[in-house]
Design a protein around this motif. Structure first.
Motif, PDB file in Angstrom:
ATOM      1  N   ALA A   3      20.164  44.764  -2.948  1.00 50.68           N
ATOM      2  CA  ALA A   3      21.159  43.778  -3.335  1.00 50.68           C
ATOM      3  C   ALA A   3      22.364  43.909  -2.409  1.00 50.68           C
ATOM      4  O   ALA A   3      22.745  45.013  -2.025  1.00 50.68           O
ATOM      5  N   TYR A   4      22.920  42.784  -2.027  1.00 47.84           N
ATOM      6  CA  TYR A   4      24.066  42.732  -1.124  1.00 47.84           C
ATOM      7  C   TYR A   4      25.128  41.816  -1.725  1.00 47.84           C
ATOM      8  O   TYR A   4      24.823  40.951  -2.534  1.00 47.84           O
ATOM      9  N   ARG A   5      26.365  41.980  -1.284  1.00 50.09           N
ATOM     10  CA  ARG A   5      27.438  41.047  -1.632  1.00 50.09           C
ATOM     11  C   ARG A   5      27.529  40.015  -0.506  1.00 50.09           C
ATOM     12  O   ARG A   5      27.606  40.365   0.667  1.00 50.09           O
ATOM     13  N   SER A   6      27.519  38.758  -0.874  1.00 50.43           N
ATOM     14  CA  SER A   6      27.550  37.680   0.118  1.00 50.43           C
ATOM     15  C   SER A   6      28.805  37.766   0.983  1.00 50.43           C
ATOM     16  O   SER A   6      29.900  38.004   0.488  1.00 50.43           O
ATOM     17  N   GLN A   7      28.607  37.546   2.255  1.00 48.26           N
ATOM     18  CA  GLN A   7      29.708  37.489   3.217  1.00 48.26           C
ATOM     19  C   GLN A   7      29.995  36.043   3.632  1.00 48.26           C
ATOM     20  O   GLN A   7      30.765  35.813   4.552  1.00 48.26           O
ATOM     21  N   ASP A   8      29.360  35.091   2.944  1.00 53.36           N
ATOM     22  CA  ASP A   8      29.465  33.677   3.307  1.00 53.36           C
ATOM     23  C   ASP A   8      29.595  32.812   2.062  1.00 53.36           C
ATOM     24  O   ASP A   8      29.283  33.243   0.956  1.00 53.36           O
ATOM     25  N   MET A  99      24.688  17.432   3.492  1.00 53.04           N
ATOM     26  CA  MET A  99      25.635  18.071   4.400  1.00 53.04           C
ATOM     27  C   MET A  99      25.893  19.478   3.887  1.00 53.04           C
ATOM     28  O   MET A  99      25.988  19.694   2.681  1.00 53.04           O
ATOM     29  N   VAL A 100      25.996  20.421   4.813  1.00 55.16           N
ATOM     30  CA  VAL A 100      26.287  21.807   4.468  1.00 55.16           C
ATOM     31  C   VAL A 100      27.621  22.192   5.079  1.00 55.16           C
ATOM     32  O   VAL A 100      27.863  21.932   6.258  1.00 55.16           O
ATOM     33  N   THR A 101      28.473  22.776   4.265  1.00 49.53           N
ATOM     34  CA  THR A 101      29.685  23.414   4.756  1.00 49.53           C
ATOM     35  C   THR A 101      29.434  24.908   4.686  1.00 49.53           C
ATOM     36  O   THR A 101      29.107  25.431   3.615  1.00 49.53           O
ATOM     37  N   TRP A 102      29.548  25.585   5.817  1.00 58.55           N
ATOM     38  CA  TRP A 102      29.281  27.015   5.914  1.00 58.55           C
ATOM     39  C   TRP A 102      30.575  27.719   6.292  1.00 58.55           C
ATOM     40  O   TRP A 102      31.135  27.482   7.355  1.00 58.55           O
ATOM     41  N   MET A 103      31.064  28.562   5.387  1.00 58.15           N
ATOM     42  CA  MET A 103      32.276  29.330   5.628  1.00 58.15           C
ATOM     43  C   MET A 103      31.892  30.803   5.771  1.00 58.15           C
ATOM     44  O   MET A 103      31.168  31.337   4.926  1.00 58.15           O
ATOM     45  N   THR A 104      32.376  31.429   6.843  1.00 51.16           N
ATOM     46  CA  THR A 104      32.004  32.815   7.119  1.00 51.16           C
ATOM     47  C   THR A 104      33.151  33.545   7.819  1.00 51.16           C
ATOM     48  O   THR A 104      34.223  32.972   8.018  1.00 51.16           O
ATOM     49  N   ALA A 105      32.901  34.781   8.191  1.00 43.01           N
ATOM     50  CA  ALA A 105      33.882  35.638   8.857  1.00 43.01           C
ATOM     51  C   ALA A 105      35.136  35.778   7.993  1.00 43.01           C
ATOM     52  O   ALA A 105      36.250  35.526   8.434  1.00 43.01           O
ATOM     53  N   TYR A 106      34.937  36.201   6.754  1.00 36.71           N
ATOM     54  CA  TYR A 106      36.048  36.357   5.816  1.00 36.71           C
ATOM     55  C   TYR A 106      36.936  37.535   6.200  1.00 36.71           C
ATOM     56  O   TYR A 106      36.459  38.589   6.604  1.00 36.71           O
ATOM     57  N   HIS A 107      38.240  37.339   6.068  1.00 33.00           N
ATOM     58  CA  HIS A 107      39.230  38.396   6.239  1.00 33.00           C
ATOM     59  C   HIS A 107      40.259  38.233   5.126  1.00 33.00           C
ATOM     60  O   HIS A 107      40.835  37.153   4.969  1.00 33.00           O
ATOM     61  N   SER A 108      40.427  39.273   4.334  1.00 32.81           N
ATOM     62  CA  SER A 108      41.345  39.223   3.181  1.00 32.81           C
ATOM     63  C   SER A 108      41.016  38.052   2.260  1.00 32.81           C
ATOM     64  O   SER A 108      41.906  37.388   1.735  1.00 32.81           O
ATOM     65  N   GLY A 109      39.723  37.773   2.091  1.00 36.00           N
ATOM     66  CA  GLY A 109      39.278  36.720   1.185  1.00 36.00           C
ATOM     67  C   GLY A 109      39.382  35.312   1.726  1.00 36.00           C
ATOM     68  O   GLY A 109      39.155  34.345   1.002  1.00 36.00           O
ATOM     69  N   ILE A 110      39.726  35.153   3.008  1.00 37.76           N
ATOM     70  CA  ILE A 110      39.894  33.826   3.608  1.00 37.76           C
ATOM     71  C   ILE A 110      38.895  33.665   4.747  1.00 37.76           C
ATOM     72  O   ILE A 110      38.828  34.507   5.644  1.00 37.76           O
TER      73      ILE A 110
END
Length: 155
Positions: A3-8, A99-110
């Protein structure tokens, strides 16, 4: 299964006249069986093939990305977990283009990187619910495997 915590975060907005609202397929911090994996795919095709996903790529430079991941959701009962998996699979199967919106490379929750792509469903498969405690406290977990093909200009 690990199990992993999502980074995206991956948000899917179905296309169609009667399409439902956008749905977050996974969110930052969700429990995942496999993290979001995006692999480039380039196809060169000289003649059109009826019904192939290349038809979607033709106007987009014959390049795209294969996105795949498996996410989990916890429920109080086996039946609720099973229903969620079937409902999610049905939604994607009934509206396989969006349509897919992909948010990644989180820093401090952003998220530091946000991209939007045209998406076509390659595969969606809900696994039978489990009460495997590797995912968390005693609950029933549904695992949903998703594969999407992404095309279009990154925006």
């Amino acid at each position: 299964m690990d199990a992993y915590r999502s980074q995206d975060t991956v948000i899917y907005r179905p296309i169609g006249d009667d399409a439902p609202e956008a749905v977050a397929l996974c969110s930052y911090g969700d429990i995942m069986v496999s993290l979001v994996d995006v692999v480039p795919s380039v196809q060169i095709q000289r003649e059109s093939v009826i019904g192939s996903r290349w038809m979607h790529q033709a106007a987009r430079g014959n390049a795209g990305f294969q996105m795949s991941f498996s996410l989990t959701r916890a429920f109080d009962s086996y039946a609720a977990a099973r229903a969620w998996g079937l409902d999610a699979a049905e939604l994607l199967a009934m509206f396989p283009e969006g349509m897919v919106t992909w948010m990644t490379a989180y820093h401090s929750g952003i998220p530091q990187r946000t991209r939007e792509y045209h998406a076509t469903l390659d595969n969606v498969h809900p696994l039978p619910p489990t009460n495997d405690q590797r995912y968390g406290a005693t609950a029933f977990w549904c695992v949903l495997e998703i594969q999407l093909f992404l095309t279009g200009d990154a925006s």
